[in-house]
Scaffold this motif. Structure first.
Motif, short mmCIF file in Angstrom:
data_model
loop_
_atom_site.label_atom_id
_atom_site.label_comp_id
_atom_site.label_asym_id
_atom_site.label_seq_id
_atom_site.Cartn_x
_atom_site.Cartn_y
_atom_site.Cartn_z
N ALA A 94 0.83 -1.20 0.00
CA ALA A 94 0.00 0.00 0.00
C ALA A 94 0.87 1.26 0.00
O ALA A 94 0.59 2.23 -0.71
CB ALA A 94 -0.92 -0.01 1.22
N GLY A 98 0.86 4.14 -2.86
CA GLY A 98 0.59 5.53 -2.48
C GLY A 98 1.75 6.46 -2.80
O GLY A 98 1.56 7.57 -3.31
N VAL A 129 -5.17 5.42 -0.63
CA VAL A 129 -4.70 4.04 -0.81
C VAL A 129 -4.26 3.45 0.52
O VAL A 129 -4.55 2.30 0.85
CB VAL A 129 -3.55 3.99 -1.83
CG1 VAL A 129 -2.97 2.58 -1.92
CG2 VAL A 129 -4.03 4.45 -3.20
#
Length: 290
Positions: A94, A98, A129
């Motif tokens: 993640a 991002g 995100v």
């Protein structure tokens, strides 16, 4: 592979790659005319390229790519669904997504100078995100409220690092120190994938710093400050899923680690509001200037 050896290799690759790539990016920027001229409200005294974030992002990406390839078990170390996020992503995944989105927003801003609202919206999308993957604060127990608070943190720290990028070496140096400390925290907490991520970031920043110390030959620009800010903001909350630590620890650790950019943002924001000036307009009123 031994964790210390893995982190040393990751850091070495990120450091060397960024040291080598930064002058290449600098010369390419000069040939393309991507130069930041001397401005009355800025500190630098000569025209300087301001797309160093390209070298930081490349060196950082290469470092974590090699680090996670050398130890593929890190990719499968956690169950993505255990964090309760909407996106089935591990924390480092993640963060990678991002940070990549924040880099794109920053690079576009460096090239065409986005207006404040589109730039802010791009940051919100990148930060979303992390929230959707379960990274963030759990303060109220109300999902949408906690998501809003987490977004505020991510966007706030991203802009704090962006504002801190106001003098030679300041943003890269402070961010590199914060990333190094976070890497040590992850290593002690048994989060090797996040430790690799933080070490790669710190190494890339220190590699860039070799060309950014006074007098800076290149600035990181928004393509550097935005992804670096989001990475630090996300890393600071990543080791605290769902209240696994005390509330004081969850809140105090990231604030203390990122204290310099947060303090600078508070001082600059208060001063500009009192003077009736836009917060987004640059000036020599930062704590580093004072």
């Amino acid at each position: 592979m031994n964790a210390i050896l893995l982190l040393a290799l990751t850091g070495g690759i990120g450091l060397v790659a960024t040291v080598v790539l930064t002058p290449i990016v600098r010369h390419a920027a000069i040939r393309a005319g991507l130069i930041r001229g001397v401005q009355a409200d800025r500190w630098h005294a000569r025209p300087t390229p301001a797309v160093g974030g390209v070298a930081i992002f490349a060196g950082f990406g290469l470092a974590i790519g090699v680090g996670l390839t050398l130890e593929p078990e890190l990719v499968r170390e956690l169950d993505p669904g255990a964090r309760g996020g909407l996106l089935p992503l591990l924390p480092w995944q993640a963060l990678a997504v991002g940070v990549a989105l924040a880099f794109i927003v920053g690079l576009v801003d460096d090239l065409v100078e986005l207006r404040p609202l589109p730039k802010l919206m791009g940051q919100v999308v990148a930060a979303s995100v992390l929230v959707a993957a379960g990274i963030g604060l759990r303060l109220t127990g109300v999902g949408w409220v906690d998501a809003g608070i987490s977004l505020l943190w991510f966007v706030g720290v991203t802009n704090a690092v962006n504002l801190l990028d106001n003098m030679d070496g300041v943003a890269a140096g402070v961010s590199g120190i914060a990333a190094t400390y976070l890497a040590a925290v992850f290593l002690l907490e048994g989060e090797p994938s996040l430790a690799v991520f933080a070490v790669g970031l710190a190494a890339a920043l220190f590699g860039f710093l070799a060309h950014n110390v006074p007098p800076a030959r290149i600035f990181m620009g928004d393509s550097g400050s935005l992804p670096v800010g989001l990475a630090l903001a996300g890393l600071a909350l990543a080791p605290a899923p769902g209240g696994s630590r005390s509330l004081v620890a969850v809140l105090a650790a990231p604030v203390l680690i990122l204290g310099v950019p947060l303090l600078d943002t508070a001082v600059v924001t208060a001063g500009r509001l009192l003077e009736g000036r836009p917060i987004s307009r640059g000036g020599r009123d930062h704590t580093s200037h004072r």
